[in-house]
Design a protein around this motif. Sequence first.
Motif, short mmCIF file in Angstrom:
data_model
loop_
_atom_site.label_atom_id
_atom_site.label_comp_id
_atom_site.label_asym_id
_atom_site.label_seq_id
_atom_site.Cartn_x
_atom_site.Cartn_y
_atom_site.Cartn_z
N PRO A 2 37.40 46.79 23.50
CA PRO A 2 38.06 46.96 24.89
C PRO A 2 36.60 47.09 26.01
O PRO A 2 36.93 46.65 27.00
N TYR A 3 35.62 47.85 25.60
CA TYR A 3 34.65 48.25 26.60
C TYR A 3 33.98 46.77 26.62
O TYR A 3 33.70 46.40 28.17
N HIS A 4 33.73 45.94 26.01
CA HIS A 4 32.92 44.60 26.18
C HIS A 4 34.08 43.50 26.93
O HIS A 4 33.60 42.69 27.88
N ALA A 5 35.43 43.79 26.53
CA ALA A 5 36.20 42.86 27.38
C ALA A 5 36.23 43.20 28.88
O ALA A 5 36.36 42.53 29.70
N CYS A 6 36.16 44.66 29.08
CA CYS A 6 36.10 44.73 30.69
C CYS A 6 34.81 44.58 31.15
O CYS A 6 34.65 43.75 32.11
N LEU A 7 33.73 44.70 30.52
CA LEU A 7 32.38 44.23 30.99
C LEU A 7 32.50 42.57 31.45
O LEU A 7 32.03 42.13 32.27
N ARG A 8 33.10 41.78 30.44
CA ARG A 8 33.16 40.28 30.44
C ARG A 8 34.16 40.13 31.77
O ARG A 8 33.56 39.11 32.38
N ARG A 9 35.23 40.69 32.05
CA ARG A 9 36.06 40.51 33.27
C ARG A 9 35.37 40.82 34.40
O ARG A 9 35.41 40.11 35.30
#
Length: 294
Positions: A147-154
Motif C-alpha cells: 500500500p505504501y508504494h501504491a500511494c507513492l506511485r499515485r
Amino acid sequence: MADDVCETDLFEVLEPETQRIPFVFNSPHSGRTYPPEFLSQSRLDAMSIRRSEDHYVDELFHFVTDLGAPLLMAHFPRAFLDVNREPYELDPRMFDGALPSHANIGSLRVAGGLGTVPRLVAENMEIYGRRIPVADALERIEQIYKPYHACLRRLIARTHVQFGLSVLIDCHSMPGNIRVAGSTQRPDFIVGDRYGTSASAELSRTAVTILEELGFSVARNKPYAGGFITEHYGRPARGLHALQIEINRGLYVDEATLRKKPGFANLAQAIAMFVSQLALHVGTYPENTALAAE
C-alpha cells in the motif's frame, strides 16, 4: 489525501491546498510508532531500537505543503519494515518457515542485515532474540509495503500528468560521524542520484550548488547514492526524476538522547530555502521540456 490508496493509519500524506510545483516528497524512515507485538519480539530496549530512524526528518520537511507539494511519511518504523528495499529482500536465517521462491535472499542489503524486514538496527545490533514466523514478514509486506508504494506511485503519476514531469525528493538522515571515503570531509548533506541514473545531471548539480551556497558541506553519491526508491522511481528520460537527500543528524539532533538541538528550526528554514530555490530552477525551463528531455 491523494485518494483511497493513501487512506491508512500506517502512513500519511500531507497535501497542499493546491499542488503548485512538480515535486513529491517522501520520508520513509522517520516513523516512530512501534507496534507492541513487535517490541515484544525484540531483544532491544526502547532507545536502542530507534537507532535506525531518520529522526524527525518528516518534521524538517513539513513546510513543503506551504510551497505546494505533497509529503508522504511513514508512521511505522524502519526497524519493523523498510520500504526503501525491494519488496522481498528477506534473510532466511531470520524466519521459521520457508520463504517464497521469489524472495531475494542474496542481496548485499540482506547480507548486511538490512533487508525489507531488517535483522539489525544501526551499529550491528540484532533486533530479534529468536526467529520469527515467515507469515509475519509476508503480512507486513502485503499490509504496509505494497500500500505504501501504491500511494507513492499515485502521487508521482498525478504530478507527472499535471506538470509533464515529476521530481521525487526522498528524504533521509545519516549518522553525524559519516565521512566521504578517501577524504576528511564530513558532509552536512549528501545528494544521491544513483550515479546519474535516477535524475538529470542538471538537477543533481543544481541541488548541490544551492546547498553549498546556503553554507553547507555537500557530497554527491558518496557514501549514499540512493536506495530502492530512488532507483525504482527515477526515470529521467521520461521526465521522472528522483533524488535522495541525506541530512547529517549532527546538525539537528543529539544522537545519544534523540532530543532536538536548538538549531532545528534554523535547519528547517534552510531546507525550505533549498527546496524553494530548486523548485524555482525547475520552473525556469520553458514548459519544463529541457529537464524532462534530459
